[in-house]
Design an enzyme around this catalytic site. Structure first.
Site, PDB file in Angstrom:
ATOM      1  N   GLY A 124       0.839  -1.196   0.000  1.00 50.84           N
ATOM      2  CA  GLY A 124       0.000   0.000   0.000  1.00 50.84           C
ATOM      3  C   GLY A 124       0.874   1.245   0.000  1.00 50.84           C
ATOM      4  O   GLY A 124       2.097   1.161  -0.099  1.00 50.84           O
ATOM      5  N   LEU A 125       0.200   2.384   0.161  1.00 51.34           N
ATOM      6  CA  LEU A 125       0.935   3.647   0.113  1.00 51.34           C
ATOM      7  C   LEU A 125       1.476   3.976   1.509  1.00 51.34           C
ATOM      8  O   LEU A 125       1.150   5.005   2.088  1.00 51.34           O
ATOM      9  CB  LEU A 125      -0.008   4.746  -0.395  1.00 51.34           C
ATOM     10  CG  LEU A 125       0.612   5.887  -1.212  1.00 51.34           C
ATOM     11  CD1 LEU A 125       1.556   5.362  -2.281  1.00 51.34           C
ATOM     12  CD2 LEU A 125      -0.472   6.723  -1.852  1.00 51.34           C
ATOM     13  N   HIS A 126       2.265   3.051   2.065  1.00 44.46           N
ATOM     14  CA  HIS A 126       2.863   3.280   3.377  1.00 44.46           C
ATOM     15  C   HIS A 126       4.364   3.279   3.204  1.00 44.46           C
ATOM     16  O   HIS A 126       4.866   3.057   2.126  1.00 44.46           O
ATOM     17  CB  HIS A 126       2.551   2.155   4.369  1.00 44.46           C
ATOM     18  CG  HIS A 126       1.145   1.662   4.355  1.00 44.46           C
ATOM     19  ND1 HIS A 126       0.815   0.399   4.722  1.00 44.46           N
ATOM     20  CD2 HIS A 126      -0.002   2.277   4.019  1.00 44.46           C
ATOM     21  CE1 HIS A 126      -0.489   0.246   4.636  1.00 44.46           C
ATOM     22  NE2 HIS A 126      -1.008   1.358   4.193  1.00 44.46           N
ATOM     23  N   ALA A 127       5.056   3.405   4.318  1.00 47.32           N
ATOM     24  CA  ALA A 127       6.481   3.142   4.396  1.00 47.32           C
ATOM     25  C   ALA A 127       7.233   3.799   3.260  1.00 47.32           C
ATOM     26  O   ALA A 127       7.068   4.986   2.981  1.00 47.32           O
ATOM     27  CB  ALA A 127       6.725   1.634   4.414  1.00 47.32           C
ATOM     28  N   PRO A 143       7.095   3.536  -0.120  1.00 48.55           N
ATOM     29  CA  PRO A 143       6.356   4.194  -1.208  1.00 48.55           C
ATOM     30  C   PRO A 143       5.826   5.581  -0.805  1.00 48.55           C
ATOM     31  O   PRO A 143       5.873   6.512  -1.612  1.00 48.55           O
ATOM     32  CB  PRO A 143       5.198   3.222  -1.474  1.00 48.55           C
ATOM     33  CG  PRO A 143       5.673   1.910  -0.982  1.00 48.55           C
ATOM     34  CD  PRO A 143       6.593   2.185   0.152  1.00 48.55           C
TER      35      PRO A 143
END
Lengths: 556, 93
Positions: free
Chosen positions: B13-16, B18
């Site tokens: 997902g759009l975490h960390a 990314p």
């Protein structure tokens, strides 16, 4: 004047170096009224944001891998436009320190609510907040002090966030005022092999740059060391060579074999363990396949991951523990995060009541991987409490075509009922960390309960002895895979109590093998009786150390 | 107002990582670039240069997000960011 600070030794080793203390934690600001010159106050926020960003960014370049990614993301938080803008807007009500403090607290709370990975990042936001406020106040940034010279780090206790930047080439020793044998500090120091002492009261009063002697075996710190301490360090350096390597098998003085295996969490760790001489794997934690996942990995994906561990050992045994989710290891597709008491909730084997098929598919993956490798694969379930659960697990294991099922003994009922449980399965492995937590009813992560959360507690030893004796009567093996097995003195006690194999962090193998090789089974039983007769962990430890002079000779 | 829709390509997902990469890239443009989950009202959109906002957005793998920007070079900026969002950054190691 030399002063001595006794504590609990958690990682053996002796060093002399100057002491440096962790800076005080940054206290919450006292709210002040809105500044007269809002623009000047806003500029202070912008300036602090840029400075903290630059500093964290610079530190990110000094580390590698995941630690670098984490620090880079943390650096970005320091200059986060939303954070800075919201804080500046708030200057119409209050001062810069309070604005940053409250805005960051709200952001952290939002991340906390999202759970999982985001909740972990909340700690990073609070770390950034402390750095920003320290900069605004003009005081030293929190975290591990910077130094060109190697030093002994003195702290209250280390937070997991401090650990990413701890450089073992600079931090020669670690002494904490709080914490216990299972605190983050102890686990980190063990992993890095840094001599460490915890629960050493008063050490934070030692002025920076004072030369200190640290003995992580006997658990003391002494200031202003002299010739005696220099001699002790030299003696350690000499014997440390003997404790560098282990090439099995591990034999007691009469030739009785006690296999020493490794606790590993993935293929890379398994290869390192094999290189360290481990006689197989006594605990493969399979969570690595599942953590940070929202959905269950496929059978093929799991089999590939387990296969990497099996490939590291040719003809040895690998004991695979099935998924141990719940409590401190939540998984969105298996566990319920709303339990009021997760350590006593649906965790370990109990999750299979709720999530049909996850365990079956994991066993299928283990069988698939086992069929492609020469190792002997045994499977065990975590958190078994009754013989019925043991039978259910055993049936699932055999249905998957795997020959050998076992159980973890962590719940006190399993230790008490080991005889009936061992009618259902082939072996048991005692998880001393959780067993201690449940026997003593003390959360293993709470530093304030360190003296309770100690596997040297005579009640814990008694229960281990009961389980091992029932195993011996049934002619089935009862091993230990927990931090306790990595303590050479405790390893002797465990063997004396009837434990038949030990599994530990690979780093501990040489010292444990060296100490075990000097005792016979009878001698180990005598030593175990001394430990059982003690009234407290410290008494038990002192009694055992008195009977094993080799520990002091080796500086363990 | 330029607008484009991108599908999150990173499996975490759009975490960390990314999220950090996207925030850094968005900050490099001298534009106000916003991001919102598809279907959310435009006035609730968040600053794409804010790593904290991106984490709070909680966009998962395969979810669609709307990027918006106004001004010179907006189209080009959005095209670049769209590509960044659609790449699987975890696959790179």
């Amino acid at each position: 004047m030399s002063a001595e600070f006794p504590g609990i030794g958690v990682v053996p080793g002796r060093v002399i170096a100057p002491a440096l203390s962790m800076p005080e934690t940054v206290a919450a600001p006292v709210a002040k009224p809105a500044p007269a010159d809002t623009e000047a106050e806003a500029n202070r926020i912008r300036e602090a944001s840029a400075a903290v960003h630059a500093e964290l960014r610079e530190r990110a370049e000094t580390v590698n891998g995941d630690a670098r990614d984490v620090l880079r993301a943390t650096a970005l938080m320091a200059k986060d436009p939303t954070l800075v803008k919201t804080a500046i807007k708030r200057l119409s009500e209050t001062d810069a320190e309070t604005a940053i403090w409250t805005v960051a607290a709200e952001t952290a709370a939002q991340l906390e609510k999202l759970g999982g990975y985001m909740a972990e990042r909340a700690a990073d936001v609070l770390d950034v907040r402390a750095r920003l406020v320290a900069h605004l106040r003009g005081v030293q940034a929190p975290g591990i002090p910077h130094s060109q010279e190697p030093f002994v780090l003195i702290a209250a206790d280390l937070a997991p966030a401090d650990t990413a930047t701890l450089d073992p080439a600079l931090v020669l020793g670690l002494v904490c005022e709080e914490g216990g044998p299972q605190s983050h500090t102890a686990i980190l120091a063990r992993a890095l092999g840094i001599p460490a002492v915890v629960a050493a009261t008063g050490v934070r009063d030692i002025p920076d740059h004072t030369p200190v002697f640290v003995d992580g075996g006997s658990g003391i710190l002494r200031t202003e060391p002299g010739a005696t301490e220099t001699g002790l360090v030299e003696a350690w350096t000499e014997t440390a060579g003997r404790l560098q390597s282990f090439t099995g098998p591990c034999l007691l003085s009469d030739g009785t074999r006690i296999p020493l295996r490794a606790n590993v969490g993935d293929g890379a760790q398994a290869r390192a363990a094999a290189a360290a001489g481990a006689e197989g794997v006594g605990l493969l934690r399979t969570e690595f396949c599942f953590l940070d996942r929202d959905t269950e990995p496929s059978v093929e994906e799991q089999a590939e991951a387990y296969g990497q561990v099996f490939a590291a050992f040719d003809d040895h045994k690998v004991v695979v523990r099935t998924l141990d989710a719940g409590a401190d290891k939540p998984l969105p597709f298996l566990t319920d995060s709303d339990e009021p008491n997760p350590a006593l909730g649906v965790r370990g084997f109990r999750t299979s009541r709720r999530a049909q098929g996850v365990l079956e598919r994991q066993l299928e993956a283990i069988a698939l991987a086992a069929s492609k490798h020469a190792v002997t694969v045994h499977v065990m379930a975590p958190m078994i409490a009754t013989a019925d659960e043991a039978r259910q697990f055993s049936e699932l294991v055999h249905a998957a075509g795997l020959p050998t099922a076992g159980v973890m003994v962590e719940v006190p009922s399993a230790a008490l009922q080991a005889a009936t449980i061992l009618e259902e399965v082939e072996f048991a492995s005692i998880g001393t960390n959780d067993l201690t937590q449940y026997v003593m009813a003390s959360d293993r992560m709470l530093g304030g309960l360190a003296e309770l959360s100690d596997s040297w507690q005579p009640a814990v030893l008694q229960l281990i002895g009961m389980a091992a004796a029932q195993g011996a009567a049934a002619e089935k093996s009862v091993g230990v895979c927990g931090e306790a097995a990595a303590d050479p003195a405790l390893a002797v006690v465990l063997v004396g109590l009837g434990v038949t194999s030990l599994s530990m962090a690979p780093r501990a193998l040489p010292a444990v093998a060296e100490v075990l090789s000097g005792v016979s089974p009878n001698r180990a039983q005598q030593i175990a009786r001394s430990a059982l007769a003690a009234r407290s962990p410290s008494e038990a430890k002192a009694a055992v150390r008195a009977e094993l002079p080799i520990l002091d000779e080796l500086g363990l | 107002m330029a607008e484009t829709i991108a599908t999150v390509g990173s499996t975490v997902g759009l975490h960390a990582r990314p999220a950090a990469l996207l925030a850094e890239a968005a900050a490099d443009y001298d534009l106000e670039i916003t991001i919102a989950l598809e279907g959310e009202p435009a006035e609730d959109a968040l600053d794409a240069a804010s790593v904290l906002s991106l984490m709070g957005l909680g966009a998962e793998y395969g979810q669609k997000v709307v990027l918006r920007a106004e001004g010179d070079g907006a189209d080009e900026a959005l095209a670049n960011l769209k590509q960044l969002i659609e790449t699987d950054h975890d696959a790179e190691g």
